[in-house]
Write a protein that holds these residues in place. Structure first.
Motif, short mmCIF file in Angstrom:
data_model
loop_
_atom_site.label_atom_id
_atom_site.label_comp_id
_atom_site.label_asym_id
_atom_site.label_seq_id
_atom_site.Cartn_x
_atom_site.Cartn_y
_atom_site.Cartn_z
N PHE A 91 -12.77 3.87 -0.73
CA PHE A 91 -12.51 3.35 -2.07
C PHE A 91 -13.39 4.02 -3.11
O PHE A 91 -12.92 4.44 -4.17
N THR A 134 -4.30 3.11 6.88
CA THR A 134 -5.08 4.27 6.43
C THR A 134 -6.58 4.02 6.56
O THR A 134 -7.37 4.95 6.45
N SER A 154 -5.21 -0.08 -0.92
CA SER A 154 -4.97 1.04 0.00
C SER A 154 -3.71 0.80 0.82
O SER A 154 -3.28 -0.34 1.01
N THR A 155 -3.15 1.86 1.33
CA THR A 155 -1.96 1.77 2.17
C THR A 155 -2.36 1.27 3.56
O THR A 155 -3.32 1.78 4.14
N GLU A 168 -7.17 -7.73 1.66
CA GLU A 168 -6.69 -6.43 2.10
C GLU A 168 -6.64 -6.37 3.64
O GLU A 168 -5.66 -5.89 4.23
N PHE A 216 -13.48 0.78 4.43
CA PHE A 216 -12.69 0.65 3.21
C PHE A 216 -13.50 1.07 1.98
O PHE A 216 -13.02 1.83 1.13
#
Length: 473
Positions: free
Chosen positions: A163, A140, A136-137, A281, A159
């Protein structure tokens, strides 16, 4: 005809590379690959010689893989990031480049470098950025106040919600291009020390086979066995992820083939391993939300007031694996000899340096980077600040690992210890974590140092140092 330049950085792969895939969408466009080595910059950031050697070996393989697609990989060397931008500007003029494609890096200096590129390029050259190395960016996955999470578990839950709604696809391998007149140059030797690395190979097929084998044969028992360093139950994929030889999306793809809907079974080995990828992440998102983490600053302000002992002799004993605590010394010797350390041992050795020796966590952070083949700033910083109780979602400062009981728990018979400390080979299992007690009881002489500190005394001093710093805030 357009000319597209793909700037490779920590994404040394052809498969599932969004920057490369996007650059190749226009079948009539010429595509050129570029890698710029920056040894002076690497030295400033303590990059290990092992990692540099792995990068060099991987670039040779990547150049071959791109050649099969009729894409030349040009190789250049610049001392630092600023000079590398000048090299790109000149190359764009030389080859009449219209567009530049690259996958984002999130460290402070790398983001500053990318902004400089945009400032220096001619206005008619377009840059296209992609989040090729994350699911992911960054920024965000936010909380209800539209801020970055400070604790991992809520971040993970948010997340996962995003996702599962939008499971990412793998970018396919580009089709071969029309042949170009531009020829790739040789991947030259790098101006850096040479040091062999273990566990990782530059060949992409062998790397993917390791991923496939791990998912098929070891993931099921990962939850129960991952913390036992004498067992080979970690993935050994960390360097591939750090340098982008394999992507996180590929990891997910192989995992979900074996365990469909694994996220619904959060006690499974598959989910436990995927959880580790989400930790990765989390740390990458954090350095974007809080750039000062890249500048040797703690997340918790008051911890910068801790009065460290920073005893250089103790630091040297820790580095060389001569503290007198077998699990610590075995782990440090593994790191020094292979360029890799088991994750549970990274936590134990980091805790020992900070909480037993009262040495600034930044000393350890830098030393790990100087040795690791899989060195990654965000993950290394996040792990050290977790162990030091200075970071987000860190262990509370009053929880201090006892190195002896940690060894007894995770290496009960001393199998791992004996592998790396042969001088303790004859010590019975019962005393392997306290070999000097055995030696004293039995009148034995062992070529192994006495404990550098007494844990109970060191623990008390550390608590006092942390409490004093917190009160002064």
């Amino acid at each position: 005809m357009k000319t597209n330049l793909v700037w490779f950085r920590n994404d040394l792969r052809v498969l599932d590379n969004p920057a490369l895939s996007k650059a190749c969408e226009d079948k009539d466009a010429s595509v050129i690959g570029l890698y710029i080595a920056t040894p002076q910059q690497w030295r400033a950031h303590d990059m290990s010689a092992r990692q540099v050697c792995f990068i060099h070996d991987r670039l040779i393989e990547l150049q071959k893989e791109l050649a099969a697609l009729n894409i030349p990989l040009l190789f250049q060397t610049s001392d630092n990031f600023t000079d590398s931008i000048d090299e790109i500007v000149q190359l764009c003029k030389k080859h009449a480049v219209d567009q530049i494609f690259y996958n984002n890096q999130y460290e402070y200096n790398e983001r500053k470098r990318d902004r400089l590129l945009k400032d220096k390029l001619d206005s008619d050259i377009k840059c296209f950025e992609f989040d090729g190395n994350l699911f992911s960016t960054p920024l965000t996955v936010l909380n209800g106040q539209q801020q970055m999470y400070k604790v991992f578990t809520p971040f993970r839950n948010a997340f996962l919600d995003l996702f599962i709604q939008n499971i990412p696809n793998i970018h396919s391998k580009p089709e071969p291009r029309k042949k170009l007149t531009i020829k790739a140059n040789k991947i030259a030797a790098l101006d850096y020390p040479k040091e062999d690395y273990d566990f990782f190979v530059p060949d992409i097929q062998k790397a993917l086979e390791k991923l496939e084998e791990f998912c098929a044969e070891k993931v099921e028992d990962y939850t129960e066995k991952r913390d036992i360093p004498s067992l080979d139950y970690t993935s050994h994929l960390s360097a591939y992820l750090a340098l982008g030889v394999i992507s996180v999306r590929q990891c997910f793809q192989y995992l979900v083939q074996e365990y469909p809907d694994f996220w619904e079974k959060q006690k499974s080995g598959a989910f436990t391993w995927f959880n580790e990828l989400i930790w990765r992440e989390f740390y990458q998102h954090l350095i974007v939300a809080h750039p000062y983490l890249c500048k040797h600053k703690p997340f918790i302000d008051w911890t910068d007031r801790i009065k460290w002992k920073n005893n250089p002799d103790h630091f040297e004993q820790w580095k060389t694996g001569n503290t007198g605590y077998p699990i610590i010394d075995a782990a440090m010797r593994q790191l020094n000899q292979t360029g890799w350390m088991h994750n549970r041992l990274r936590m134990i050795t980091a805790s020992f340096l900070v909480k037993d020796l009262l040495i600034d966590w930044r000393w350890g952070e830098r030393y790990f980077m100087s040795q690791l083949t899989d060195g990654d700033l965000a993950a290394n910083n996040g792990g050290w600040q977790w162990a030091a109780s200075t970071g987000t979602d860190s262990t509370p400062y009053f929880r201090i690992f006892n190195p002896t009981t940690q060894g007894q728990r995770f290496d009960p018979k001393g199998d791992f210890i004996r592998q790396w400390i042969p001088e303790l080979a004859k010590v019975p299992d019962k005393f392997i974590h306290e070999p000097h007690i055995w030696a004293e009881k039995n009148g034995k002489l062992i070529d192994y140092p006495q404990p550098v500190v007494i844990h109970d005394i060191a623990r008390k001093e550390t608590l006092e140092a942390f409490e004093a710093a917190k009160k002064s805030a």
